[in-house]
Design a protein around this motif. Sequence first.
Motif: not given
Length: 316
Positions: A246-265
Amino acid sequence: MRPAIEARGLAKSFGEVSVLAGVDLEVAAGTVFALLGPNGAGKTTTIRILSTLIRADGGEARVAGFDVVRQRAEVRRSITLTGQYAAVDELQTGEENLRMMARLRGLSRPAARRRAAELLDRFDLTDAGGRRVGTYSGGMRRRLDLAAGLVVPPSVIFLDEPTTGLDPRSRQAMWQVITDLVGTGVTVFLTTQYLEEADRLADRISVIDGGTVIADGTADDLKRQVSAQRLDLVMADPAAYSAATGALGGRVAHGDPVKLTLSVATDGSAAHVRAVLDEVDPGRGAVRTFGVHSATLDDVFLTLTGHATEEEPAHV
Protein backbone atom coordinates in the motif's frame (compact mmCIF):
# COMPACT_ATOMS: atom_id res chain seq x y z
CA MET A 1 22.75 -1.50 -46.03
CA ARG A 2 19.05 -2.15 -46.43
CA PRO A 3 17.37 -3.85 -43.44
CA ALA A 4 16.92 -7.61 -43.77
CA ILE A 5 13.35 -7.29 -42.46
CA GLU A 6 11.01 -4.31 -42.57
CA ALA A 7 7.39 -4.26 -41.38
CA ARG A 8 5.01 -1.32 -41.15
CA GLY A 9 1.56 -1.39 -39.60
CA LEU A 10 1.04 -5.15 -39.67
CA ALA A 11 -2.51 -6.01 -38.62
CA LYS A 12 -4.17 -9.41 -38.33
CA SER A 13 -7.41 -10.69 -36.86
CA PHE A 14 -8.85 -14.17 -36.57
CA GLY A 15 -12.58 -13.73 -36.57
CA GLU A 16 -13.38 -11.08 -33.99
CA VAL A 17 -10.06 -11.55 -32.19
CA SER A 18 -7.44 -8.94 -33.07
CA VAL A 19 -3.97 -10.45 -32.81
CA LEU A 20 -1.82 -7.74 -34.41
CA ALA A 21 -2.85 -4.11 -34.29
CA GLY A 22 -0.18 -2.21 -36.20
CA VAL A 23 3.23 -3.81 -35.66
CA ASP A 24 6.35 -1.97 -36.89
CA LEU A 25 9.68 -3.81 -37.03
CA GLU A 26 13.10 -3.25 -38.56
CA VAL A 27 15.91 -5.80 -38.41
CA ALA A 28 19.44 -5.06 -39.55
CA ALA A 29 21.17 -7.59 -41.79
CA GLY A 30 23.59 -9.99 -40.12
CA THR A 31 22.15 -9.58 -36.63
CA VAL A 32 20.02 -11.51 -34.14
CA PHE A 33 16.64 -9.93 -33.48
CA ALA A 34 14.41 -11.22 -30.67
CA LEU A 35 10.66 -10.68 -30.46
CA LEU A 36 9.47 -11.13 -26.88
CA GLY A 37 5.97 -11.21 -25.49
CA PRO A 38 3.56 -13.30 -23.45
CA ASN A 39 1.94 -16.26 -25.12
CA GLY A 40 -0.90 -15.05 -27.30
CA ALA A 41 0.75 -11.66 -27.91
CA GLY A 42 1.21 -12.27 -31.66
CA LYS A 43 4.79 -13.49 -31.98
CA THR A 44 4.05 -16.59 -34.04
CA THR A 45 1.50 -14.71 -36.15
CA THR A 46 4.16 -12.13 -36.97
CA ILE A 47 6.57 -14.86 -38.08
CA ARG A 48 3.88 -16.52 -40.19
CA ILE A 49 3.20 -13.25 -41.99
CA LEU A 50 6.88 -12.48 -42.57
CA SER A 51 7.54 -16.02 -43.84
CA THR A 52 4.53 -15.80 -46.23
CA LEU A 53 2.52 -18.57 -44.53
CA ILE A 54 -0.42 -16.22 -43.96
CA ARG A 55 -1.33 -12.75 -45.19
CA ALA A 56 -1.75 -9.71 -43.02
CA ASP A 57 -5.07 -7.88 -43.03
CA GLY A 58 -3.21 -4.59 -43.20
CA GLY A 59 0.26 -3.10 -43.40
CA GLU A 60 3.25 -4.17 -45.47
CA ALA A 61 6.49 -6.06 -45.02
CA ARG A 62 9.67 -6.86 -46.90
CA VAL A 63 12.07 -9.72 -46.14
CA ALA A 64 15.50 -9.94 -47.77
CA GLY A 65 14.40 -7.00 -49.91
CA PHE A 66 11.25 -8.71 -51.25
CA ASP A 67 7.61 -7.88 -50.61
CA VAL A 68 5.97 -10.72 -48.67
CA VAL A 69 2.77 -10.51 -50.74
CA ARG A 70 3.84 -9.57 -54.27
CA GLN A 71 7.13 -11.50 -54.20
CA ARG A 72 6.28 -14.55 -52.09
CA ALA A 73 8.40 -16.94 -54.17
CA GLU A 74 11.50 -14.75 -53.85
CA VAL A 75 10.97 -14.44 -50.08
CA ARG A 76 10.63 -18.20 -49.69
CA ARG A 77 13.84 -18.80 -51.63
CA SER A 78 15.65 -16.42 -49.28
CA ILE A 79 14.50 -17.73 -45.90
CA THR A 80 14.36 -20.73 -43.60
CA LEU A 81 11.65 -21.24 -40.97
CA THR A 82 12.12 -23.48 -37.95
CA GLY A 83 8.92 -23.80 -35.94
CA GLN A 84 8.29 -24.66 -32.32
CA TYR A 85 8.52 -28.40 -33.00
CA ALA A 86 11.09 -30.25 -35.10
CA ALA A 87 9.69 -31.15 -38.54
CA VAL A 88 11.84 -34.11 -39.46
CA ASP A 89 10.94 -37.65 -40.53
CA GLU A 90 11.52 -39.92 -37.54
CA LEU A 91 11.48 -43.07 -39.68
CA GLN A 92 14.50 -41.93 -41.71
CA THR A 93 18.06 -41.49 -40.54
CA GLY A 94 19.51 -38.05 -40.01
CA GLU A 95 21.54 -38.34 -43.21
CA GLU A 96 18.48 -39.47 -45.19
CA ASN A 97 16.51 -36.46 -43.95
CA LEU A 98 19.20 -34.08 -45.10
CA ARG A 99 19.73 -35.79 -48.46
CA MET A 100 15.97 -35.72 -49.08
CA MET A 101 15.81 -31.98 -48.34
CA ALA A 102 18.81 -31.35 -50.58
CA ARG A 103 17.21 -33.23 -53.45
CA LEU A 104 13.95 -31.30 -52.97
CA ARG A 105 15.96 -28.07 -53.23
CA GLY A 106 17.38 -29.17 -56.58
CA LEU A 107 20.80 -30.58 -55.69
CA SER A 108 22.11 -33.57 -57.63
CA ARG A 109 22.53 -36.88 -55.82
CA PRO A 110 26.31 -36.47 -55.34
CA ALA A 111 25.87 -32.85 -54.23
CA ALA A 112 23.10 -33.86 -51.82
CA ARG A 113 25.35 -36.50 -50.23
CA ARG A 114 28.18 -33.97 -49.84
CA ARG A 115 25.90 -31.33 -48.38
CA ALA A 116 24.36 -33.81 -45.93
CA ALA A 117 27.82 -34.82 -44.71
CA GLU A 118 28.85 -31.17 -44.31
CA LEU A 119 25.76 -30.34 -42.24
CA LEU A 120 26.03 -33.43 -40.06
CA ASP A 121 29.59 -32.41 -39.24
CA ARG A 122 28.68 -28.76 -38.67
CA PHE A 123 25.90 -29.64 -36.22
CA ASP A 124 27.87 -32.37 -34.42
CA LEU A 125 25.61 -35.13 -35.72
CA THR A 126 28.05 -37.19 -37.78
CA ASP A 127 28.10 -40.13 -35.36
CA ALA A 128 24.28 -40.14 -35.27
CA GLY A 129 23.81 -39.59 -39.01
CA GLY A 130 23.15 -43.25 -39.73
CA ARG A 131 20.64 -43.67 -36.91
CA ARG A 132 16.88 -43.36 -37.25
CA VAL A 133 15.74 -39.91 -36.06
CA GLY A 134 13.18 -41.53 -33.76
CA THR A 135 16.13 -42.47 -31.51
CA TYR A 136 17.42 -38.87 -31.27
CA SER A 137 17.16 -36.69 -28.18
CA GLY A 138 15.14 -33.47 -28.34
CA GLY A 139 18.25 -31.37 -28.75
CA MET A 140 19.55 -33.53 -31.59
CA ARG A 141 16.22 -33.30 -33.41
CA ARG A 142 16.23 -29.52 -33.11
CA ARG A 143 19.77 -29.34 -34.51
CA LEU A 144 18.83 -31.66 -37.38
CA ASP A 145 15.72 -29.57 -38.08
CA LEU A 146 17.83 -26.42 -38.30
CA ALA A 147 20.42 -28.21 -40.45
CA ALA A 148 17.68 -29.24 -42.88
CA GLY A 149 16.77 -25.60 -43.32
CA LEU A 150 20.35 -24.76 -44.23
CA VAL A 151 20.71 -27.19 -47.14
CA VAL A 152 20.66 -24.09 -49.33
CA PRO A 153 22.11 -21.20 -47.26
CA PRO A 154 19.36 -18.61 -46.60
CA SER A 155 19.62 -14.86 -46.04
CA VAL A 156 17.17 -14.88 -43.13
CA ILE A 157 16.34 -17.58 -40.60
CA PHE A 158 13.13 -17.46 -38.56
CA LEU A 159 13.37 -19.41 -35.31
CA ASP A 160 10.08 -19.69 -33.44
CA GLU A 161 10.94 -20.69 -29.86
CA PRO A 162 13.78 -22.96 -31.03
CA THR A 163 14.85 -24.18 -27.57
CA THR A 164 11.42 -24.85 -26.03
CA GLY A 165 11.53 -28.13 -24.11
CA LEU A 166 15.29 -28.58 -24.36
CA ASP A 167 17.48 -29.33 -21.37
CA PRO A 168 20.06 -26.68 -20.36
CA ARG A 169 22.94 -28.42 -22.15
CA SER A 170 20.99 -28.73 -25.42
CA ARG A 171 19.88 -25.11 -25.11
CA GLN A 172 23.50 -23.99 -24.73
CA ALA A 173 24.43 -26.01 -27.83
CA MET A 174 21.65 -24.37 -29.83
CA TRP A 175 22.79 -20.93 -28.68
CA GLN A 176 26.25 -21.66 -30.06
CA VAL A 177 24.74 -22.78 -33.37
CA ILE A 178 22.80 -19.50 -33.63
CA THR A 179 25.90 -17.46 -32.80
CA ASP A 180 27.90 -19.30 -35.46
CA LEU A 181 25.18 -18.71 -38.08
CA VAL A 182 25.21 -14.97 -37.51
CA GLY A 183 28.98 -15.04 -37.86
CA THR A 184 28.47 -16.14 -41.47
CA GLY A 185 26.29 -13.11 -42.23
CA VAL A 186 22.86 -14.71 -41.78
CA THR A 187 20.08 -12.67 -40.15
CA VAL A 188 18.24 -14.46 -37.33
CA PHE A 189 14.70 -13.54 -36.26
CA LEU A 190 14.04 -15.24 -32.94
CA THR A 191 11.01 -15.61 -30.70
CA THR A 192 11.54 -17.08 -27.27
CA GLN A 193 9.99 -17.55 -23.85
CA TYR A 194 13.45 -17.63 -22.25
CA LEU A 195 14.46 -14.07 -21.44
CA GLU A 196 18.03 -15.18 -20.69
CA GLU A 197 18.17 -16.44 -24.28
CA ALA A 198 17.24 -13.04 -25.71
CA ASP A 199 19.62 -11.29 -23.31
CA ARG A 200 22.53 -13.45 -24.44
CA LEU A 201 21.87 -13.69 -28.19
CA ALA A 202 19.95 -10.67 -29.43
CA ASP A 203 21.52 -7.52 -30.83
CA ARG A 204 18.09 -5.90 -30.64
CA ILE A 205 14.83 -6.78 -28.90
CA SER A 206 11.22 -5.76 -29.38
CA VAL A 207 8.54 -6.49 -26.78
CA ILE A 208 5.05 -7.13 -28.13
CA ASP A 209 1.88 -7.15 -26.05
CA GLY A 210 -1.72 -6.74 -27.02
CA GLY A 211 -0.81 -6.90 -30.69
CA THR A 212 1.51 -3.88 -30.66
CA VAL A 213 5.21 -3.26 -30.01
CA ILE A 214 5.48 -1.60 -26.60
CA ALA A 215 9.28 -1.36 -26.34
CA ASP A 216 12.30 -1.69 -28.61
CA GLY A 217 16.06 -1.47 -28.18
CA THR A 218 19.10 -3.39 -27.01
CA ALA A 219 18.84 -5.46 -23.83
CA ASP A 220 20.67 -2.71 -21.93
CA ASP A 221 18.37 -0.04 -23.38
CA LEU A 222 15.31 -1.92 -22.16
CA LYS A 223 16.79 -2.49 -18.72
CA ARG A 224 17.51 1.22 -18.38
CA GLN A 225 13.89 1.99 -19.27
CA VAL A 226 12.81 0.06 -16.20
CA SER A 227 15.71 0.81 -13.90
CA ALA A 228 19.37 -0.04 -13.76
CA GLN A 229 18.85 -1.64 -10.34
CA ARG A 230 16.07 -3.20 -8.29
CA LEU A 231 15.58 -3.49 -4.55
CA ASP A 232 14.17 -6.85 -3.45
CA LEU A 233 12.41 -6.96 -0.09
CA VAL A 234 11.30 -9.98 1.90
CA MET A 235 8.64 -8.89 4.38
CA ALA A 236 8.27 -10.33 7.88
CA ASP A 237 4.60 -11.36 7.63
CA PRO A 238 1.44 -10.87 5.53
CA ALA A 239 0.47 -7.72 7.41
CA ALA A 240 3.86 -6.16 6.72
CA TYR A 241 3.61 -7.20 3.07
CA SER A 242 0.16 -5.60 2.72
CA ALA A 243 1.29 -2.39 4.41
CA ALA A 244 4.41 -2.12 2.24
CA THR A 245 2.43 -2.76 -0.94
CA GLY A 246 0.00 0.00 0.00
CA ALA A 247 2.81 2.44 0.82
CA LEU A 248 4.72 1.81 -2.40
CA GLY A 249 1.68 1.69 -4.70
CA GLY A 250 2.58 1.81 -8.38
CA ARG A 251 6.30 1.68 -7.63
CA VAL A 252 6.09 -2.08 -6.97
CA ALA A 253 7.62 -3.75 -10.04
CA HIS A 254 6.73 -7.24 -8.85
CA GLY A 255 5.13 -8.71 -5.76
CA ASP A 256 4.51 -12.24 -4.49
CA PRO A 257 2.11 -12.37 -1.51
CA VAL A 258 2.87 -16.07 -0.93
CA LYS A 259 6.63 -15.56 -0.67
CA LEU A 260 6.11 -12.08 0.89
CA THR A 261 8.54 -10.54 -1.63
CA LEU A 262 8.44 -7.11 -3.28
CA SER A 263 10.67 -5.58 -5.96
CA VAL A 264 11.12 -1.83 -6.33
CA ALA A 265 13.12 0.14 -8.90
CA THR A 266 16.11 1.95 -7.44
CA ASP A 267 19.15 3.86 -8.63
CA GLY A 268 21.27 1.61 -6.43
CA SER A 269 22.52 4.41 -4.18
CA ALA A 270 22.64 3.92 -0.42
CA ALA A 271 20.54 7.04 0.06
CA HIS A 272 17.67 5.77 -2.09
CA VAL A 273 17.76 2.26 -0.60
CA ARG A 274 17.72 3.74 2.91
CA ALA A 275 14.81 6.01 1.99
CA VAL A 276 12.71 3.09 0.72
CA LEU A 277 13.49 1.00 3.81
CA ASP A 278 12.55 3.91 6.09
CA GLU A 279 9.29 4.33 4.17
CA VAL A 280 8.13 0.71 4.38
CA ASP A 281 9.78 -0.23 7.67
CA PRO A 282 9.98 2.78 10.01
CA GLY A 283 9.90 0.51 13.05
CA ARG A 284 12.71 -1.75 11.79
CA GLY A 285 10.64 -4.92 12.10
CA ALA A 286 8.62 -5.24 8.87
CA VAL A 287 11.47 -6.15 6.47
CA ARG A 288 13.10 -9.51 7.09
CA THR A 289 15.84 -9.22 4.44
CA PHE A 290 16.64 -7.10 1.39
CA GLY A 291 19.06 -7.07 -1.54
CA VAL A 292 20.00 -4.82 -4.45
CA HIS A 293 20.39 -6.46 -7.88
CA SER A 294 20.96 -5.40 -11.46
CA ALA A 295 17.76 -5.25 -13.51
CA THR A 296 17.11 -8.21 -15.82
CA LEU A 297 14.91 -8.74 -18.85
CA ASP A 298 12.48 -10.45 -16.48
CA ASP A 299 12.10 -7.09 -14.73
CA VAL A 300 11.57 -5.40 -18.08
CA PHE A 301 8.97 -7.95 -19.09
CA LEU A 302 7.06 -7.77 -15.83
CA THR A 303 7.10 -3.98 -15.76
CA LEU A 304 6.07 -3.48 -19.37
CA THR A 305 3.46 -6.23 -19.69
CA GLY A 306 2.30 -6.63 -16.11
CA HIS A 307 2.65 -10.41 -16.21
CA ALA A 308 5.26 -13.14 -16.52
CA THR A 309 5.96 -15.35 -19.51
CA GLU A 310 4.83 -18.64 -17.98
CA GLU A 311 1.32 -18.74 -19.37
CA GLU A 312 -0.55 -21.39 -21.34
CA PRO A 313 0.46 -21.28 -25.03
CA ALA A 314 -1.99 -19.66 -27.41
CA HIS A 315 0.19 -20.27 -30.54
CA VAL A 316 -0.51 -16.81 -31.99
